[in-house]
Design a protein around this motif. Structure first.
Motif, PDB file in Angstrom:
ATOM      1  N   GLU A  57       0.824  -1.214   0.000  1.00  0.00           N
ATOM      2  CA  GLU A  57       0.000   0.000   0.000  1.00  0.00           C
ATOM      3  C   GLU A  57       0.860   1.267   0.000  1.00  0.00           C
ATOM      4  O   GLU A  57       0.400   2.321  -0.425  1.00  0.00           O
ATOM      5  N   ALA A  58       2.073   1.200   0.479  1.00  0.00           N
ATOM      6  CA  ALA A  58       2.957   2.368   0.503  1.00  0.00           C
ATOM      7  C   ALA A  58       3.468   2.713  -0.894  1.00  0.00           C
ATOM      8  O   ALA A  58       3.947   3.830  -1.116  1.00  0.00           O
ATOM      9  N   ARG A  59       3.353   1.774  -1.826  1.00  0.00           N
ATOM     10  CA  ARG A  59       3.814   2.045  -3.191  1.00  0.00           C
ATOM     11  C   ARG A  59       2.836   3.005  -3.878  1.00  0.00           C
ATOM     12  O   ARG A  59       1.631   2.857  -3.774  1.00  0.00           O
ATOM     13  N   LYS A  60       3.376   3.964  -4.605  1.00  0.00           N
ATOM     14  CA  LYS A  60       2.522   4.899  -5.340  1.00  0.00           C
ATOM     15  C   LYS A  60       2.102   4.315  -6.676  1.00  0.00           C
ATOM     16  O   LYS A  60       1.003   4.557  -7.150  1.00  0.00           O
ATOM     17  N   GLU A  61       2.978   3.550  -7.246  1.00  0.00           N
ATOM     18  CA  GLU A  61       2.732   3.006  -8.584  1.00  0.00           C
ATOM     19  C   GLU A  61       2.582   1.490  -8.476  1.00  0.00           C
ATOM     20  O   GLU A  61       3.466   0.803  -7.970  1.00  0.00           O
ATOM     21  N   ARG A  62       1.427   0.956  -8.937  1.00  0.00           N
ATOM     22  CA  ARG A  62       1.167  -0.483  -8.791  1.00  0.00           C
ATOM     23  C   ARG A  62       0.721  -1.138 -10.084  1.00  0.00           C
ATOM     24  O   ARG A  62       0.111  -2.195 -10.054  1.00  0.00           O
ATOM     25  N   THR A  63       0.989  -0.515 -11.203  1.00  0.00           N
ATOM     26  CA  THR A  63       0.513  -1.087 -12.456  1.00  0.00           C
ATOM     27  C   THR A  63       1.635  -1.557 -13.379  1.00  0.00           C
ATOM     28  O   THR A  63       1.371  -2.291 -14.325  1.00  0.00           O
ATOM     29  N   SER A  64       2.845  -1.146 -13.135  1.00  0.00           N
ATOM     30  CA  SER A  64       3.950  -1.482 -14.041  1.00  0.00           C
ATOM     31  C   SER A  64       4.393  -2.940 -13.835  1.00  0.00           C
ATOM     32  O   SER A  64       3.987  -3.620 -12.887  1.00  0.00           O
ATOM     33  N   TRP A  65       5.268  -3.370 -14.748  1.00  0.00           N
ATOM     34  CA  TRP A  65       5.814  -4.721 -14.645  1.00  0.00           C
ATOM     35  C   TRP A  65       6.604  -4.894 -13.357  1.00  0.00           C
ATOM     36  O   TRP A  65       6.520  -5.931 -12.693  1.00  0.00           O
ATOM     37  N   GLN A  66       7.374  -3.847 -12.962  1.00  0.00           N
ATOM     38  CA  GLN A  66       8.152  -3.907 -11.726  1.00  0.00           C
ATOM     39  C   GLN A  66       7.243  -4.052 -10.507  1.00  0.00           C
ATOM     40  O   GLN A  66       7.556  -4.794  -9.573  1.00  0.00           O
ATOM     41  N   ALA A  67       6.130  -3.325 -10.524  1.00  0.00           N
ATOM     42  CA  ALA A  67       5.194  -3.427  -9.402  1.00  0.00           C
ATOM     43  C   ALA A  67       4.610  -4.833  -9.300  1.00  0.00           C
ATOM     44  O   ALA A  67       4.449  -5.377  -8.197  1.00  0.00           O
ATOM     45  N   HIS A  68       4.310  -5.435 -10.447  1.00  0.00           N
ATOM     46  CA  HIS A  68       3.794  -6.813 -10.437  1.00  0.00           C
ATOM     47  C   HIS A  68       4.820  -7.778  -9.866  1.00  0.00           C
ATOM     48  O   HIS A  68       4.474  -8.697  -9.116  1.00  0.00           O
ATOM     49  N   GLN A  69       6.093  -7.555 -10.229  1.00  0.00           N
ATOM     50  CA  GLN A  69       7.147  -8.433  -9.706  1.00  0.00           C
ATOM     51  C   GLN A  69       7.307  -8.256  -8.194  1.00  0.00           C
ATOM     52  O   GLN A  69       7.513  -9.237  -7.467  1.00  0.00           O
ATOM     53  N   ILE A  70       7.194  -7.035  -7.722  1.00  0.00           N
ATOM     54  CA  ILE A  70       7.288  -6.787  -6.285  1.00  0.00           C
ATOM     55  C   ILE A  70       6.107  -7.437  -5.565  1.00  0.00           C
ATOM     56  O   ILE A  70       6.268  -8.053  -4.506  1.00  0.00           O
ATOM     57  N   ARG A  71       4.930  -7.346  -6.181  1.00  0.00           N
ATOM     58  CA  ARG A  71       3.761  -7.995  -5.592  1.00  0.00           C
ATOM     59  C   ARG A  71       3.960  -9.511  -5.530  1.00  0.00           C
ATOM     60  O   ARG A  71       3.663 -10.150  -4.507  1.00  0.00           O
ATOM     61  N   LEU A  72       4.464 -10.091  -6.620  1.00  0.00           N
ATOM     62  CA  LEU A  72       4.720 -11.531  -6.626  1.00  0.00           C
ATOM     63  C   LEU A  72       5.736 -11.922  -5.554  1.00  0.00           C
ATOM     64  O   LEU A  72       5.608 -12.966  -4.911  1.00  0.00           O
ATOM     65  N   ASP A  73       6.745 -11.073  -5.370  1.00  0.00           N
ATOM     66  CA  ASP A  73       7.747 -11.337  -4.343  1.00  0.00           C
ATOM     67  C   ASP A  73       7.126 -11.295  -2.947  1.00  0.00           C
ATOM     68  O   ASP A  73       7.437 -12.139  -2.093  1.00  0.00           O
ATOM     69  N   LEU A  74       6.246 -10.337  -2.705  1.00  0.00           N
ATOM     70  CA  LEU A  74       5.584 -10.246  -1.394  1.00  0.00           C
ATOM     71  C   LEU A  74       4.710 -11.472  -1.140  1.00  0.00           C
ATOM     72  O   LEU A  74       4.728 -12.059  -0.047  1.00  0.00           O
ATOM     73  N   VAL A  75       3.951 -11.869  -2.164  1.00  0.00           N
ATOM     74  CA  VAL A  75       3.090 -13.048  -2.023  1.00  0.00           C
ATOM     75  C   VAL A  75       3.942 -14.296  -1.797  1.00  0.00           C
ATOM     76  O   VAL A  75       3.637 -15.131  -0.926  1.00  0.00           O
ATOM     77  N   ALA A  76       5.035 -14.419  -2.549  1.00  0.00           N
ATOM     78  CA  ALA A  76       5.898 -15.595  -2.409  1.00  0.00           C
ATOM     79  C   ALA A  76       6.539 -15.663  -1.031  1.00  0.00           C
ATOM     80  O   ALA A  76       6.663 -16.746  -0.448  1.00  0.00           O
ATOM     81  N   SER A  77       6.927 -14.522  -0.485  1.00  0.00           N
ATOM     82  CA  SER A  77       7.556 -14.549   0.842  1.00  0.00           C
ATOM     83  C   SER A  77       6.557 -14.966   1.916  1.00  0.00           C
ATOM     84  O   SER A  77       6.901 -15.712   2.834  1.00  0.00           O
ATOM     85  N   VAL A  78       5.304 -14.522   1.782  1.00  0.00           N
ATOM     86  CA  VAL A  78       4.278 -14.946   2.742  1.00  0.00           C
ATOM     87  C   VAL A  78       3.982 -16.437   2.569  1.00  0.00           C
ATOM     88  O   VAL A  78       3.855 -17.174   3.553  1.00  0.00           O
ATOM     89  N   GLU A  79       3.915 -16.906   1.322  1.00  0.00           N
ATOM     90  CA  GLU A  79       3.647 -18.327   1.083  1.00  0.00           C
ATOM     91  C   GLU A  79       4.778 -19.204   1.604  1.00  0.00           C
ATOM     92  O   GLU A  79       4.533 -20.274   2.161  1.00  0.00           O
ATOM     93  N   MET A  80       6.013 -18.755   1.429  1.00  0.00           N
ATOM     94  CA  MET A  80       7.145 -19.540   1.939  1.00  0.00           C
ATOM     95  C   MET A  80       7.099 -19.639   3.456  1.00  0.00           C
ATOM     96  O   MET A  80       7.371 -20.698   4.031  1.00  0.00           O
ATOM     97  N   ALA A  81       6.729 -18.544   4.106  1.00  0.00           N
ATOM     98  CA  ALA A  81       6.621 -18.574   5.563  1.00  0.00           C
ATOM     99  C   ALA A  81       5.493 -19.500   6.006  1.00  0.00           C
ATOM    100  O   ALA A  81       5.604 -20.188   7.022  1.00  0.00           O
ATOM    101  N   LEU A  82       4.410 -19.537   5.217  1.00  0.00           N
ATOM    102  CA  LEU A  82       3.297 -20.428   5.558  1.00  0.00           C
ATOM    103  C   LEU A  82       3.689 -21.894   5.444  1.00  0.00           C
ATOM    104  O   LEU A  82       3.275 -22.719   6.250  1.00  0.00           O
ATOM    105  N   GLU A  83       4.476 -22.209   4.437  1.00  0.00           N
ATOM    106  CA  GLU A  83       4.781 -23.612   4.154  1.00  0.00           C
ATOM    107  C   GLU A  83       6.040 -24.134   4.838  1.00  0.00           C
ATOM    108  O   GLU A  83       6.424 -25.274   4.594  1.00  0.00           O
ATOM    109  N   THR A  84       6.644 -23.352   5.685  1.00  0.00           N
ATOM    110  CA  THR A  84       7.816 -23.820   6.420  1.00  0.00           C
ATOM    111  C   THR A  84       7.443 -25.062   7.237  1.00  0.00           C
ATOM    112  O   THR A  84       6.401 -25.102   7.887  1.00  0.00           O
ATOM    113  N   ASN A  85       8.268 -26.068   7.185  1.00  0.00           N
ATOM    114  CA  ASN A  85       8.123 -27.328   7.939  1.00  0.00           C
ATOM    115  C   ASN A  85       6.979 -28.227   7.480  1.00  0.00           C
ATOM    116  O   ASN A  85       6.767 -29.273   8.076  1.00  0.00           O
ATOM    117  N   THR A  86       6.235 -27.853   6.457  1.00  0.00           N
ATOM    118  CA  THR A  86       5.148 -28.739   6.024  1.00  0.00           C
ATOM    119  C   THR A  86       5.696 -29.997   5.338  1.00  0.00           C
ATOM    120  O   THR A  86       5.098 -31.065   5.470  1.00  0.00           O
TER     121      THR A  86
END
Length: 173
Positions: A57-86
């Motif tokens: 939400e702190a990002r001003k620009e969320r439509t570019s390719w870079q913003a999509h990659q940052i979003r994917l990185d944020l989602v992936a980091s949360v998913e990795m934390a969820l799946e630890t030790n599974t």
């Protein structure tokens, strides 16, 4: 009360042989990892999601390719934390019945040794081997069934949380 429980566990392990101790160790580790996941879900996960949403939400620009990659990185980091030790939980669930099978084989070898030495006319002499063949199987199956149930609940929770984090990181603003 605790003495009676301890005595029952002691008799169970004595009748089942050394393999039962290994199975009890596996079950202890399995539930330790399961409880670690539950503690993470209840104590830490919300903070991680809030931090990811705040960063997005702190990002001003969320439509570019870079913003999509940052979003994917944020989602992936949360998913990795969820799946630890599974995967470790899955592995321990799979090992429980295999150790039970190991107990069955070693118990049957003991029965065959008794039969070769005394003959099959003494069921009492074979009882120890039969106990060592059946009790580990039961212990391994009980450990696997309880772990499988908990693993299923954890996987469902992870799937819901993955969907939630993707919904929270929206593109429109």
């Amino acid at each position: 009360m605790f003495y009676n429980a301890y005595e029952q566990v002691y008799l169970f392990t004595e009748r089942g042989g050394d393999v039962v101790l290994a199975i009890l160790g596996l079950i202890f580790l399995l539930w330790l990892f399961i409880l670690e996941r539950v503690a993470y879900f209840t104590l830490n996960h919300k903070d991680l999601v809030a931090k990811a949403v705040e960063e997005w939400e702190a990002r001003k620009e969320r439509t570019s390719w870079q913003a999509h990659q940052i979003r994917l990185d944020l989602v992936a980091s949360v998913e990795m934390a969820l799946e630890t030790n599974t995967r470790t939980i899955k592995m321990l669930v799979g090992l429980c019945p295999l150790f039970g099978l190991l107990g069955t084989v070693t118990g049957m070898i003991e029965v065959f040794d008794v039969m070769a030495f005394i003959g099959n006319g003494s069921p009492r002499a074979m009882a120890s081997g039969i106990s060592k063949a059946t009790i580990p199987t039961m212990a391994g199956m009980v450990g696997a069934l309880t772990g499988l149930f908990a693993q299923s609940l954890i996987q469902r929770h992870i799937q819901r949380q993955k969907s939630n984090i993707e919904d929270k990181l929206t593109f429109d603003h």
